[in-house]
Scaffold this active site. Structure first.
Site, PDB file in Angstrom:
ATOM      1  N   ASP A  67       0.805  -1.222   0.000  1.00  0.00           N
ATOM      2  CA  ASP A  67       0.000   0.000   0.000  1.00  0.00           C
ATOM      3  C   ASP A  67       0.843   1.279   0.000  1.00  0.00           C
ATOM      4  O   ASP A  67       2.017   1.275   0.386  1.00  0.00           O
ATOM      5  CB  ASP A  67      -0.875   0.037   1.259  1.00  0.00           C
ATOM      6  CG  ASP A  67      -2.041  -0.939   1.171  1.00  0.00           C
ATOM      7  OD1 ASP A  67      -2.055  -1.805   0.267  1.00  0.00           O
ATOM      8  OD2 ASP A  67      -2.947  -0.835   2.021  1.00  0.00           O
ATOM      9  N   HIS A 102       3.706  -2.359   3.088  1.00  0.00           N
ATOM     10  CA  HIS A 102       3.781  -1.024   2.486  1.00  0.00           C
ATOM     11  C   HIS A 102       5.091  -0.874   1.716  1.00  0.00           C
ATOM     12  O   HIS A 102       6.155  -1.166   2.273  1.00  0.00           O
ATOM     13  CB  HIS A 102       3.679   0.055   3.577  1.00  0.00           C
ATOM     14  CG  HIS A 102       2.359   0.033   4.286  1.00  0.00           C
ATOM     15  ND1 HIS A 102       2.079  -0.839   5.304  1.00  0.00           N
ATOM     16  CD2 HIS A 102       1.225   0.760   4.085  1.00  0.00           C
ATOM     17  CE1 HIS A 102       0.828  -0.651   5.715  1.00  0.00           C
ATOM     18  NE2 HIS A 102       0.293   0.317   4.998  1.00  0.00           N
TER      19      HIS A 102
HETATM   20 NI    NI Z   1      -2.516   3.099   3.470  1.00  0.00          NI
END
Ligand code: NI
Length: 338
Positions: free
Chosen positions: A144, A286
């Protein structure tokens, strides 16, 4: 492509038959078109009908070679919401008539490849039908908040090296900054999903602003890659029922949280992911943290050693994710907001 070829052969047969005067042979092309209601196509499932609308928007943009600036307008085109409305199954795809619209398109044909898992198998050519898959040895890694200027290309190299694919939930803000990197994500066989424009909490901004966050990001992704993203992952996983209905895209959550943003520690990231991950899981990481990206080679090696195949979200969900529903893993989904 295959369908088109058969259609071509069908036409050829019909023409040859005419030329030879073999009147007994029916016109092949005519008999292959079939009128169906959306109720039949979707088995009266409103989530499936929303998926057809989503595919229709992509097709309108594609068919008109629309610029990114037209993405907002495509959401204003009136598309079928009633199960009694009709469409036509043709050799090329599902043909739909449109009401008057600013794209000046009267008719679109959605290729069957775009309808896999969304409409009943019986209406699809064999090549586009879903068959049961075993997910006990499949895991989807997701990343992400990117793309990041240096870390995302580094991660793409790793994925390429180990011949695996992942799904990237990108913010529109970063896609518009680094469109080339988003293109490289797709070129590497990976999937891109929508992670809002600038990461607000959808639960506290209301439906209108949520729709605008999602649409603006769809536009950036379309501008960068030429396709609308299929999925939305709301920041923090937060989205209300009304917002879920309004965005008309499947929501993808996760079943394993690496908590990499809190650790910022390569070994802790590896341990956290390895401790919890089982077949059918969607793993959240991430690609904006160097430690997370550095953890990926070991995570891939260890998951592979346990016999797991690393796949995209679409592969894990067998192309069957539908708007209005949120997915936590291969066999765990529920209505958005529930
Ligand atoms: Ni996020």
């Amino acid at each position: 492509m295959r369908q088109r070829r058969w259609y071509g052969i069908g036409l050829l047969v019909a023409v040859v038959a005419l030329v030879l005067g073999a009147g007994a042979l029916p016109a092949q092309a005519k008999s292959t078109n079939k009128t169906v209601t959306f109720g039949q196509l979707t088995n009266k499932n409103t989530h499936r009908l929303a998926a057809i609308r989503q595919a229709a928007r992509q097709q309108i943009l594609k068919q008109t070679h629309a610029k990114g600036s037209r993405v907002n307008a495509v959401y204003k085109v009136k598309l079928p919401t009633h199960m009694t409305k009709k469409a036509t199954l043709t050799p090329q795809g599902l043909r739909m008539n449109l009401l008057a619209n600013t794209f000046k398109v009267k008719q679109i044909t959605i290729p069957y490849t775009q309808l896999k898992g969304k409409v009943g198998n019986r209406y699809l050519p064999k090549a586009n039908r879903t068959t049961a898959i075993k997910t006990t040895k499949m895991v989807a890694l997701t990343f992400d908040d990117g793309p990041d200027k240096t870390l995302t290309p580094r991660l793409l190299k790793t994925l390429k090296k180990y011949k695996v694919h992942a799904t990237f939930f990108e913010t529109g803000q970063n896609v518009s900054r680094y469109p080339k990197i988003s293109r490289a994500v797709v070129a590497g066989g990976n999937e891109i999903g929508n992670h809002s424009w600038n990461h607000p909490n959808f639960n506290s901004i209301g439906t209108a602003k949520t729709v605008s966050q999602v649409t603006r990001t769809n536009r950036a992704i379309y501008q960068a890659t030429g396709s609308l993203p299929q999925y939305v992952r709301p920041p923090y996983g937060n989205i209300t029922a009304a917002e879920g209905r309004a965005i008309e895209q499947p929501v993808i959550r996760w079943s394993v949280d690496s908590r990499d943003w809190a650790y910022l520690n390569k070994n802790k990231d590896i341990n956290e992911v390895m401790k919890d991950t089982r077949g059918g899981d969607i793993v959240l990481m991430h690609d904006i943290h160097a430690q997370s990206v550095a953890a990926v080679p070991t995570i891939i090696k260890r998951l592979k050693a346990k016999g797991y195949k690393l796949v995209t979200v679409s592969q894990l969900l067998n192309s069957q994710a539908l708007p209005g529903l949120q997915y936590f893993g291969a066999h765990d989904y529920r209505t958005v907001g529930k």
